[in-house]
Scaffold this motif. Sequence first.
Motif, PDB file in Angstrom:
ATOM      1  N   LYS A 102       0.816  -1.221   0.000  1.00  0.00           N
ATOM      2  CA  LYS A 102       0.000   0.000   0.000  1.00  0.00           C
ATOM      3  C   LYS A 102       0.846   1.267   0.000  1.00  0.00           C
ATOM      4  O   LYS A 102       0.479   2.282  -0.608  1.00  0.00           O
ATOM      5  CB  LYS A 102      -0.917  -0.029   1.222  1.00  0.00           C
ATOM      6  N   SER A 103       2.018   1.233   0.655  1.00  0.00           N
ATOM      7  CA  SER A 103       2.860   2.426   0.781  1.00  0.00           C
ATOM      8  C   SER A 103       3.944   2.517  -0.275  1.00  0.00           C
ATOM      9  O   SER A 103       4.749   3.450  -0.254  1.00  0.00           O
ATOM     10  CB  SER A 103       3.503   2.465   2.174  1.00  0.00           C
ATOM     11  N   GLY A 104       3.991   1.540  -1.185  1.00  0.00           N
ATOM     12  CA  GLY A 104       4.994   1.560  -2.229  1.00  0.00           C
ATOM     13  C   GLY A 104       6.009   0.445  -2.071  1.00  0.00           C
ATOM     14  O   GLY A 104       5.876  -0.422  -1.203  1.00  0.00           O
ATOM     15  N   PRO A 105       7.069   0.443  -2.909  1.00  0.00           N
ATOM     16  CA  PRO A 105       8.083  -0.613  -2.834  1.00  0.00           C
ATOM     17  C   PRO A 105       8.723  -0.688  -1.450  1.00  0.00           C
ATOM     18  O   PRO A 105       8.978   0.344  -0.817  1.00  0.00           O
ATOM     19  CB  PRO A 105       9.104  -0.192  -3.898  1.00  0.00           C
ATOM     20  N   ALA A 106       8.993  -1.897  -1.009  1.00  0.00           N
ATOM     21  CA  ALA A 106       9.611  -2.080   0.307  1.00  0.00           C
ATOM     22  C   ALA A 106      11.098  -1.813   0.274  1.00  0.00           C
ATOM     23  O   ALA A 106      11.685  -1.399   1.277  1.00  0.00           O
ATOM     24  CB  ALA A 106       9.340  -3.495   0.823  1.00  0.00           C
ATOM     25  N   ILE A 107      11.742  -2.049  -0.882  1.00  0.00           N
ATOM     26  CA  ILE A 107      13.178  -1.815  -1.001  1.00  0.00           C
ATOM     27  C   ILE A 107      13.460  -1.033  -2.276  1.00  0.00           C
ATOM     28  O   ILE A 107      12.737  -1.144  -3.264  1.00  0.00           O
ATOM     29  CB  ILE A 107      13.988  -3.132  -1.011  1.00  0.00           C
ATOM     30  N   VAL A 108      14.522  -0.234  -2.227  1.00  0.00           N
ATOM     31  CA  VAL A 108      15.034   0.469  -3.403  1.00  0.00           C
ATOM     32  C   VAL A 108      16.477   0.024  -3.572  1.00  0.00           C
ATOM     33  O   VAL A 108      17.358   0.463  -2.810  1.00  0.00           O
ATOM     34  CB  VAL A 108      14.957   1.997  -3.236  1.00  0.00           C
ATOM     35  N   PRO A 109      16.763  -0.883  -4.517  1.00  0.00           N
ATOM     36  CA  PRO A 109      18.119  -1.411  -4.651  1.00  0.00           C
ATOM     37  C   PRO A 109      19.155  -0.313  -4.771  1.00  0.00           C
ATOM     38  O   PRO A 109      19.011   0.641  -5.541  1.00  0.00           O
ATOM     39  CB  PRO A 109      18.033  -2.251  -5.936  1.00  0.00           C
ATOM     40  N   GLY A 110      20.222  -0.431  -3.960  1.00  0.00           N
ATOM     41  CA  GLY A 110      21.293   0.545  -3.962  1.00  0.00           C
ATOM     42  C   GLY A 110      21.045   1.744  -3.079  1.00  0.00           C
ATOM     43  O   GLY A 110      21.951   2.568  -2.889  1.00  0.00           O
ATOM     44  N   LYS A 111      19.849   1.881  -2.524  1.00  0.00           N
ATOM     45  CA  LYS A 111      19.511   3.051  -1.715  1.00  0.00           C
ATOM     46  C   LYS A 111      18.836   2.623  -0.412  1.00  0.00           C
ATOM     47  O   LYS A 111      17.604   2.670  -0.276  1.00  0.00           O
ATOM     48  CB  LYS A 111      18.589   3.980  -2.509  1.00  0.00           C
ATOM     49  N   PRO A 112      19.612   2.185   0.563  1.00  0.00           N
ATOM     50  CA  PRO A 112      19.017   1.707   1.822  1.00  0.00           C
ATOM     51  C   PRO A 112      18.248   2.792   2.562  1.00  0.00           C
ATOM     52  O   PRO A 112      17.227   2.507   3.188  1.00  0.00           O
ATOM     53  CB  PRO A 112      20.228   1.229   2.627  1.00  0.00           C
ATOM     54  N   SER A 113      18.715   4.042   2.488  1.00  0.00           N
ATOM     55  CA  SER A 113      18.024   5.107   3.225  1.00  0.00           C
ATOM     56  C   SER A 113      16.645   5.404   2.651  1.00  0.00           C
ATOM     57  O   SER A 113      15.777   5.934   3.348  1.00  0.00           O
ATOM     58  CB  SER A 113      18.868   6.385   3.225  1.00  0.00           C
ATOM     59  N   GLU A 114      16.423   5.061   1.382  1.00  0.00           N
ATOM     60  CA  GLU A 114      15.125   5.298   0.755  1.00  0.00           C
ATOM     61  C   GLU A 114      14.223   4.064   0.808  1.00  0.00           C
ATOM     62  O   GLU A 114      13.091   4.117   0.307  1.00  0.00           O
ATOM     63  CB  GLU A 114      15.316   5.727  -0.702  1.00  0.00           C
ATOM     64  N   SER A 115      14.694   2.988   1.362  1.00  0.00           N
ATOM     65  CA  SER A 115      13.935   1.735   1.408  1.00  0.00           C
ATOM     66  C   SER A 115      12.997   1.745   2.611  1.00  0.00           C
ATOM     67  O   SER A 115      13.443   1.847   3.764  1.00  0.00           O
ATOM     68  CB  SER A 115      14.883   0.531   1.477  1.00  0.00           C
ATOM     69  N   LEU A 116      11.704   1.630   2.341  1.00  0.00           N
ATOM     70  CA  LEU A 116      10.706   1.664   3.411  1.00  0.00           C
ATOM     71  C   LEU A 116      10.928   0.551   4.429  1.00  0.00           C
ATOM     72  O   LEU A 116      10.657   0.738   5.616  1.00  0.00           O
ATOM     73  CB  LEU A 116       9.296   1.541   2.810  1.00  0.00           C
ATOM     74  N   LEU A 117      11.406  -0.588   3.966  1.00  0.00           N
ATOM     75  CA  LEU A 117      11.638  -1.716   4.876  1.00  0.00           C
ATOM     76  C   LEU A 117      12.582  -1.307   6.000  1.00  0.00           C
ATOM     77  O   LEU A 117      12.286  -1.505   7.196  1.00  0.00           O
ATOM     78  CB  LEU A 117      12.211  -2.901   4.106  1.00  0.00           C
ATOM     79  N   LEU A 118      13.718  -0.699   5.646  1.00  0.00           N
ATOM     80  CA  LEU A 118      14.684  -0.288   6.664  1.00  0.00           C
ATOM     81  C   LEU A 118      14.171   0.892   7.478  1.00  0.00           C
ATOM     82  O   LEU A 118      14.444   0.995   8.683  1.00  0.00           O
ATOM     83  CB  LEU A 118      16.015   0.059   6.003  1.00  0.00           C
ATOM     84  N   GLN A 119      13.442   1.797   6.837  1.00  0.00           N
ATOM     85  CA  GLN A 119      12.896   2.924   7.580  1.00  0.00           C
ATOM     86  C   GLN A 119      11.981   2.447   8.708  1.00  0.00           C
ATOM     87  O   GLN A 119      12.068   2.918   9.846  1.00  0.00           O
ATOM     88  CB  GLN A 119      12.123   3.855   6.629  1.00  0.00           C
ATOM     89  N   ARG A 120      11.115   1.499   8.382  1.00  0.00           N
ATOM     90  CA  ARG A 120      10.172   0.981   9.396  1.00  0.00           C
ATOM     91  C   ARG A 120      10.909   0.197  10.479  1.00  0.00           C
ATOM     92  O   ARG A 120      10.533   0.239  11.652  1.00  0.00           O
ATOM     93  CB  ARG A 120       9.122   0.093   8.712  1.00  0.00           C
ATOM     94  N   ILE A 121      11.949  -0.515  10.083  1.00  0.00           N
ATOM     95  CA  ILE A 121      12.719  -1.275  11.077  1.00  0.00           C
ATOM     96  C   ILE A 121      13.411  -0.334  12.050  1.00  0.00           C
ATOM     97  O   ILE A 121      13.373  -0.532  13.271  1.00  0.00           O
ATOM     98  CB  ILE A 121      13.738  -2.195  10.371  1.00  0.00           C
ATOM     99  N   HIS A 122      14.064   0.711  11.532  1.00  0.00           N
ATOM    100  CA  HIS A 122      14.784   1.650  12.392  1.00  0.00           C
ATOM    101  C   HIS A 122      13.838   2.430  13.299  1.00  0.00           C
ATOM    102  O   HIS A 122      14.214   2.807  14.423  1.00  0.00           O
ATOM    103  CB  HIS A 122      15.611   2.613  11.535  1.00  0.00           C
TER     104      HIS A 122
END
Length: 541
Positions: free
Chosen positions: A169-189
């Motif tokens: 619903k919120s878009g791609p969970a990962i952006v290859p090569g861009k960890p800071s833009e990856s929602l997966l890591l944002q939500r984890i942090h």
Amino acid sequence: MNCRWNFVIVLIAGAVSGGVRGAEPPTAITFEQHIQPVLRAKCGRCHGDETRKGELSLTSAAGLRKGGESGAIFTPKHAEKSRLFEVIRDGEMPPDQQNPLTAAETETLRRWIDSGAQFKDNAGADGPPVTQHDVIPILLLRCTACHGRQQQEAGLDLRIRAAMLRGGKSGPAIVPGKPSESLLLQRIHKEEMPPRPRLVEAMVKPMEAAEIDRITKWITQGAPEVPDEPDVAGTTADPLVRDTDRQHWAFQPPQSVPVPVVQHHEQVRHPIDAFILGKLEAQGLSLSPEADRLTLLRRACLDLTGLPPDPNMARAFAQSDDPLAYEKLIEDLLASPRYGERWGRHWLDVAGYADCEGRREQHLPRPDVWRYRDYVIRSFNSDKPYDQFLQEQLAGDELADYMHAAVITPEIEEHLVATAFLRMSPDPTWANLTGFVPDRLEVMADAIDVLSAGVMGLTMKCARCHTHKFDPLPQRDYYRLVAVFKGAYDEHDWLKPQLIGYGGALSASFGERYLPHVTTEERQRITAHNATLQRQIDELK
């Protein structure tokens, strides 16, 4: 200082400075040129392409980067912390000091790792590349309770890379090569995944720092995905199973054995007697004197029924002159209901039968487990074929469409009750504190242990963590067997034990691992009996 010494000093200084300026830089140590030939020659016997102990191949760059069943085997720039270097330096590998690495070769290996573990593709400096095979197990453990097969909250599935890229619903969970833009890591942090208020509900624990670091590294490297290796399990090309492994005793079909020739053949009344007597004669011994009739009667009764003979039976057997009296006695004992009770105990011990769940001080009762006990007793008393006995216990719920049956017959009930064989291991997951994923995995491991040791003639418990040290089983095959039972035992789609007397507060959002299917006839009796009790309660009120 005289001129002669000045001349010498000038010569030395010139030689030194000239040597520094004109010398070639030391050749960089690479895996392909310096390490691979040594490992192939010294270690390929056990860790090559044809044989791969511990799922480890040391003869290729891909194999070295992948590591073995225990994970990575080297840490770039830290040889002393690298398992590969440790076992070679300490003489543990190659085993039995067969063709060990020389001191110079060991030193080259140390320098290669300390210099960054370079490969021709220069991928060694930052460590082996992280692939989806390193990351997906973490997500399966921490995230797929809400974003997996059973549930996909916000439309997000984290089981495969393509689904992560697709996102929810919120878009791609990962952006290859861009960890800071990856929602997966944002939500984890932000500690929003897994959400702290819902940890008990989902029965998962927060990610550890090392796990977050691995996911970050994977995304930074572009979220690389490597293809799965061809499935060669069960074929002659399987590098994890050798020909000698296939000769293990538990894998061999029974073979006819010639009956031994004994000196006192007149004492042999049955071929089994010859095997016993042959071993005794080899030690200079002989059979014990023949037992008297009452002793023989008592032994037979205790062995087959667990009970001593009653006086009438003893009197009749002692006075009988029938030459087949003993054979008829055995048939009567085998036909006794006590026979199933006596010998069914052995199978119940194999299955780990217990009337409570165990592993916690409360000992939550299993109120209907007696049905499985009685099933085992009936099976022995009816002389049920062993293959049918096993099939019912391992797959009884697959033998009949009980969910859509208009009438639950005794046969359907029998098959469902039989599957309690897979429920005999201790199960403390009814309590919130002991119901997390690791606790569920323990329940599954115990069930596999009961199955393998009791039915397959194998001790597989060790293979849960590493390739077996005794029975020749790769760790991979252990988890292939676990996967067979995932339909019932899925750590992320868990059913708790029946919570009799504890209410529903501890169940959270989980159902109970309980089949309420008795025969239609018994259900009618239960309903009628409860209706009578309810009328009496209503009158008293």
